[in-house]
Design an enzyme around this catalytic site. Structure first.
Site, PDB file in Angstrom:
ATOM      1  N   GLY A 187      26.636  44.485  -4.672  1.00 15.46           N
ATOM      2  CA  GLY A 187      26.108  43.701  -5.790  1.00 15.46           C
ATOM      3  C   GLY A 187      26.960  43.871  -7.028  1.00 15.46           C
ATOM      4  O   GLY A 187      26.446  43.900  -8.165  1.00 15.46           O
ATOM      5  N   ALA A 188      28.281  43.936  -6.828  1.00 17.74           N
ATOM      6  CA  ALA A 188      29.195  44.203  -7.954  1.00 17.74           C
ATOM      7  C   ALA A 188      29.594  42.936  -8.702  1.00 17.74           C
ATOM      8  O   ALA A 188      30.365  42.998  -9.651  1.00 17.74           O
ATOM      9  CB  ALA A 188      30.439  44.930  -7.450  1.00 17.74           C
ATOM     10  N   GLY A 224      25.463  41.967 -13.289  1.00 19.52           N
ATOM     11  CA  GLY A 224      24.487  42.972 -13.748  1.00 19.52           C
ATOM     12  C   GLY A 224      24.867  44.426 -13.556  1.00 19.52           C
ATOM     13  O   GLY A 224      25.968  44.864 -13.928  1.00 19.52           O
ATOM     14  N   ARG A 245      28.540  38.592  -2.525  1.00 19.26           N
ATOM     15  CA  ARG A 245      28.873  37.332  -1.859  1.00 19.26           C
ATOM     16  C   ARG A 245      29.797  36.458  -2.688  1.00 19.26           C
ATOM     17  O   ARG A 245      30.599  35.723  -2.136  1.00 19.26           O
ATOM     18  CB  ARG A 245      27.589  36.551  -1.545  1.00 19.26           C
ATOM     19  CG  ARG A 245      26.701  37.225  -0.520  1.00 19.26           C
ATOM     20  CD  ARG A 245      25.327  36.630  -0.505  1.00 19.26           C
ATOM     21  NE  ARG A 245      24.704  36.734  -1.815  1.00 19.26           N
ATOM     22  CZ  ARG A 245      23.509  36.258  -2.137  1.00 19.26           C
ATOM     23  NH1 ARG A 245      22.801  35.612  -1.239  1.00 19.26           N
ATOM     24  NH2 ARG A 245      23.033  36.412  -3.357  1.00 19.26           N
ATOM     25  N   VAL A 248      25.249  41.512   2.488  1.00 16.29           N
ATOM     26  CA  VAL A 248      24.688  42.745   3.061  1.00 16.29           C
ATOM     27  C   VAL A 248      23.679  42.456   4.168  1.00 16.29           C
ATOM     28  O   VAL A 248      23.328  43.340   4.952  1.00 16.29           O
ATOM     29  CB  VAL A 248      24.054  43.671   1.989  1.00 16.29           C
ATOM     30  CG1 VAL A 248      25.099  44.168   1.007  1.00 16.29           C
ATOM     31  CG2 VAL A 248      22.889  42.999   1.269  1.00 16.29           C
ATOM     32  N   SER A 302      13.393  50.829  -8.133  1.00 14.61           N
ATOM     33  CA  SER A 302      12.785  50.145  -9.289  1.00 14.61           C
ATOM     34  C   SER A 302      11.458  50.814  -9.621  1.00 14.61           C
ATOM     35  O   SER A 302      10.805  51.392  -8.735  1.00 14.61           O
ATOM     36  CB  SER A 302      12.525  48.673  -8.942  1.00 14.61           C
ATOM     37  OG  SER A 302      11.722  48.054  -9.941  1.00 14.61           O
ATOM     38  N   TYR A 335       8.469  42.527  -3.364  1.00 13.30           N
ATOM     39  CA  TYR A 335       9.573  43.173  -4.090  1.00 13.30           C
ATOM     40  C   TYR A 335       9.248  44.654  -4.316  1.00 13.30           C
ATOM     41  O   TYR A 335      10.045  45.546  -4.011  1.00 13.30           O
ATOM     42  CB  TYR A 335       9.837  42.460  -5.417  1.00 13.30           C
ATOM     43  CG  TYR A 335      10.920  43.141  -6.220  1.00 13.30           C
ATOM     44  CD1 TYR A 335      12.229  43.164  -5.755  1.00 13.30           C
ATOM     45  CD2 TYR A 335      10.632  43.797  -7.419  1.00 13.30           C
ATOM     46  CE1 TYR A 335      13.233  43.821  -6.466  1.00 13.30           C
ATOM     47  CE2 TYR A 335      11.624  44.440  -8.140  1.00 13.30           C
ATOM     48  CZ  TYR A 335      12.924  44.450  -7.660  1.00 13.30           C
ATOM     49  OH  TYR A 335      13.913  45.104  -8.353  1.00 13.30           O
ATOM     50  N   PRO A 382      14.863  51.862 -12.290  1.00  9.64           N
ATOM     51  CA  PRO A 382      14.784  51.299 -13.642  1.00  9.64           C
ATOM     52  C   PRO A 382      13.575  50.385 -13.837  1.00  9.64           C
ATOM     53  O   PRO A 382      13.080  49.763 -12.904  1.00  9.64           O
ATOM     54  CB  PRO A 382      16.075  50.459 -13.765  1.00  9.64           C
ATOM     55  CG  PRO A 382      16.879  50.748 -12.527  1.00  9.64           C
ATOM     56  CD  PRO A 382      15.906  51.208 -11.493  1.00  9.64           C
TER      57      PRO A 382
HETATM   58  P1  NDP Z   1      21.641  40.640 -10.733  1.00 14.77           P
HETATM   59  O1  NDP Z   1      20.949  39.442 -10.190  1.00 14.77           O
HETATM   60  O2  NDP Z   1      22.397  40.519 -11.991  1.00 14.77           O
HETATM   61  O3  NDP Z   1      22.610  41.249  -9.607  1.00 14.77           O
HETATM   62  C1  NDP Z   1      22.248  41.284  -8.252  1.00 14.77           C
HETATM   63  C2  NDP Z   1      23.486  41.564  -7.445  1.00 14.77           C
HETATM   64  O4  NDP Z   1      23.118  41.669  -6.047  1.00 14.77           O
HETATM   65  C3  NDP Z   1      24.532  40.456  -7.550  1.00 14.77           C
HETATM   66  O5  NDP Z   1      25.809  41.042  -7.689  1.00 14.77           O
HETATM   67  C4  NDP Z   1      24.432  39.747  -6.227  1.00 14.77           C
HETATM   68  O6  NDP Z   1      25.700  39.237  -5.842  1.00 14.77           O
HETATM   69  C5  NDP Z   1      24.035  40.898  -5.298  1.00 14.77           C
HETATM   70  N1  NDP Z   1      23.430  40.421  -4.056  1.00 14.77           N
HETATM   71  C6  NDP Z   1      22.268  39.749  -3.915  1.00 14.77           C
HETATM   72  N2  NDP Z   1      22.079  39.418  -2.636  1.00 14.77           N
HETATM   73  C7  NDP Z   1      23.151  39.906  -1.947  1.00 14.77           C
HETATM   74  C8  NDP Z   1      23.553  39.878  -0.590  1.00 14.77           C
HETATM   75  N3  NDP Z   1      22.796  39.288   0.339  1.00 14.77           N
HETATM   76  N4  NDP Z   1      24.717  40.456  -0.238  1.00 14.77           N
HETATM   77  C9  NDP Z   1      25.489  41.057  -1.166  1.00 14.77           C
HETATM   78  N5  NDP Z   1      25.176  41.117  -2.478  1.00 14.77           N
HETATM   79  C10 NDP Z   1      24.020  40.537  -2.847  1.00 14.77           C
HETATM   80  O7  NDP Z   1      20.495  41.749 -10.884  1.00 14.77           O
HETATM   81  P2  NDP Z   1      20.548  43.295 -11.307  1.00 14.77           P
HETATM   82  O8  NDP Z   1      21.907  43.737 -11.623  1.00 14.77           O
HETATM   83  O9  NDP Z   1      19.505  43.491 -12.311  1.00 14.77           O
HETATM   84  O10 NDP Z   1      20.033  43.951  -9.956  1.00 14.77           O
HETATM   85  C11 NDP Z   1      20.719  44.968  -9.265  1.00 14.77           C
HETATM   86  C12 NDP Z   1      19.697  45.814  -8.533  1.00 14.77           C
HETATM   87  O11 NDP Z   1      18.837  46.434  -9.469  1.00 14.77           O
HETATM   88  C13 NDP Z   1      18.789  45.042  -7.584  1.00 14.77           C
HETATM   89  O12 NDP Z   1      18.599  45.809  -6.427  1.00 14.77           O
HETATM   90  C14 NDP Z   1      17.486  44.921  -8.376  1.00 14.77           C
HETATM   91  O13 NDP Z   1      16.369  44.785  -7.529  1.00 14.77           O
HETATM   92  C15 NDP Z   1      17.488  46.248  -9.098  1.00 14.77           C
HETATM   93  N6  NDP Z   1      16.677  46.350 -10.308  1.00 14.77           N
HETATM   94  C16 NDP Z   1      16.819  45.462 -11.339  1.00 14.77           C
HETATM   95  C17 NDP Z   1      16.061  45.611 -12.485  1.00 14.77           C
HETATM   96  C18 NDP Z   1      16.123  44.636 -13.622  1.00 14.77           C
HETATM   97  O14 NDP Z   1      15.152  44.538 -14.377  1.00 14.77           O
HETATM   98  N7  NDP Z   1      17.232  43.943 -13.812  1.00 14.77           N
HETATM   99  C19 NDP Z   1      15.135  46.749 -12.634  1.00 14.77           C
HETATM  100  C20 NDP Z   1      15.065  47.609 -11.488  1.00 14.77           C
HETATM  101  C21 NDP Z   1      15.829  47.421 -10.394  1.00 14.77           C
HETATM  102  P3  NDP Z   1      25.992  37.858  -5.096  1.00 14.77           P
HETATM  103  O15 NDP Z   1      24.927  36.886  -5.511  1.00 14.77           O
HETATM  104  O16 NDP Z   1      27.364  37.498  -5.570  1.00 14.77           O
HETATM  105  O17 NDP Z   1      25.956  38.206  -3.639  1.00 14.77           O
HETATM  106  C1  8X3 Z   2      12.869  45.092 -11.744  1.00 12.58           C
HETATM  107  C2  8X3 Z   2      11.898  45.556 -12.755  1.00 12.58           C
HETATM  108  O1  8X3 Z   2       9.511  45.380 -13.570  1.00 12.58           O
HETATM  109  O2  8X3 Z   2      10.672  43.303 -13.077  1.00 12.58           O
HETATM  110  O3  8X3 Z   2      12.841  45.905 -10.627  1.00 12.58           O
HETATM  111  O4  8X3 Z   2       9.930  44.722 -11.295  1.00 12.58           O
HETATM  112  S1  8X3 Z   2      10.444  44.699 -12.651  1.00 12.58           S
END
Ligand code: NDP
Ligand code: 8X3
Length: 259
Positions: free
Chosen positions: A18-19, A22, A43, A66, A145, A158, A188
């Site tokens: 997920g690089a 975010g 992706r 993934v 999370s 989720y 987080p």
């Molecule tokens: P973003 O949507 O900004 O980033 C999500 C990342 O996951 C993207 O880089 C995306 O890349 C990648 N991703 C999604 N599906 C796939 C897949 N099938 N294969 C490979 N990569 C994938 O969200 P965040 O940075 O906020 O989220 C990162 C993580 O943190 C997640 O697991 C989320 O659940 C968790 N999280 C987020 C919080 C928030 O409030 N933001 C709080 C707590 C946890 P691409 O689409 O290019 O594949």
């Molecule tokens: C993301 C944080 O509170 O939207 O995991 O579920 S929350």
């Protein structure tokens, strides 16, 4: 100073899923700034290439879904030698799709959340772990999370997926007893990334409202937390860290009157 080098001189190799956005992009930048080699997996190829170019020769773009079990195994088996010995795996790819109550939820969204947050994390972990065990060194950092601990309306699958991640992290530690392999679950609260845009299927306005009038966590806050855990002396294992924006807190139990 990163404490997870494979030997005295080689820079650590950090694989971040997920690089492309975010947390993942910020985590990759943080480790790269500290001298690590970083593997950028997601992706969206173009975004990975742009980030790899920004980070220079020590970054490798690894286009990867993934959810693709064979594709994950192949991509990791075929890593170029200078990136093959992964010392830190950050299982970050994931997200929430939809916020409907369970009785109205879209089953495709539920499938996608299980396939990405749970099964995708398992495929990557299973592919990376044997190398860590053989080298007796490594760190698996999972991005859970607060939703894995605290229920909220619409959090159904989720939150359950992130609860899986929390328990899987602890069970990994049990399986790895006696090995110098660390496992950490970062949990987080709300952070402003593309998370809500994805959850609300591209509705930017609705996504923006989630963070209106308050300061949420940032991707850099999470990157710093992950980096700190990986920088502690190798005998220290942080099992879990739960962090929230100071302006996010807890509501009481809900009571429906009239029943
Ligand atoms: P973003 O949507 O900004 O980033 C999500 C990342 O996951 C993207 O880089 C995306 O890349 C990648 N991703 C999604 N599906 C796939 C897949 N099938 N294969 C490979 N990569 C994938 O969200 P965040 O940075 O906020 O989220 C990162 C993580 O943190 C997640 O697991 C989320 O659940 C968790 N999280 C987020 C919080 C928030 O409030 N933001 C709080 C707590 C946890 P691409 O689409 O290019 O594949
Ligand atoms: C993301 C944080 O509170 O939207 O995991 O579920 S929350």
């Amino acid at each position: 100073m990163l404490s997870t080098t494979t030997n005295g001189s080689a820079p650590p190799v950090v694989l971040v899923t997920g690089a492309s956005s975010g947390f993942g992009a910020a985590i990759a930048r943080r480790f790269s700034a500290a001298g690590a080699r970083v593997i950028l997996a997601a992706r969206r190829h173009e975004r990975l290439s742009a980030l790899a170019a920004e980070l220079g020769g020590s970054a490798l773009a690894l286009p990867l879904d993934v959810r693709d079990r064979e594709g994950v195994a192949r991509a990791i088996a075929e890593l170029p030698s200078e990136f093959a010995d992964v010392t830190v795996l950050v299982n970050n790819a994931g997200g929430a799709f939809g916020l409907e109550p369970a009785h109205e939820a879209n089953l495709d969204d539920w499938d996608a959340m299980v396939d990405t947050n749970i099964k995708g994390l398992l495929y990557v972990t299973r592919a990376i772990l044997p190398g860590m065990v053989a080298r007796d060194r490594g760190h698996v950092v999972n991005i859970g999370s607060v939703a894995g601990t605290y229920p909220y309306p619409g959090g159904n699958v989720y939150g359950a997926a992130k609860a899986f991640v929390e328990q899987f992290s602890l069970n990994l530690r049990a399986d790895l007893a006696g090995k110098r392999i660390r496992v950490t679950n970062i949990e987080p609260g709300m952070a402003e990334t593309e998370f809500s845009v994805v959850r609300f299927k591209g509705d930017e306005e609705r996504a923006k409202n989630v963070y209106k009038g308050m300061t949420p966590l940032s991707a850099e806050d999470i990157a710093e937390t992950v980096f700190w855990c990986a920088s502690l002396p190798v005998h220290v294992n942080v099992n879990r860290i739960e962090l929230m924006a100071v302006m996010q807190s807890f509501a009481g139990f809900s009571v429906a009157r009239g029943g």
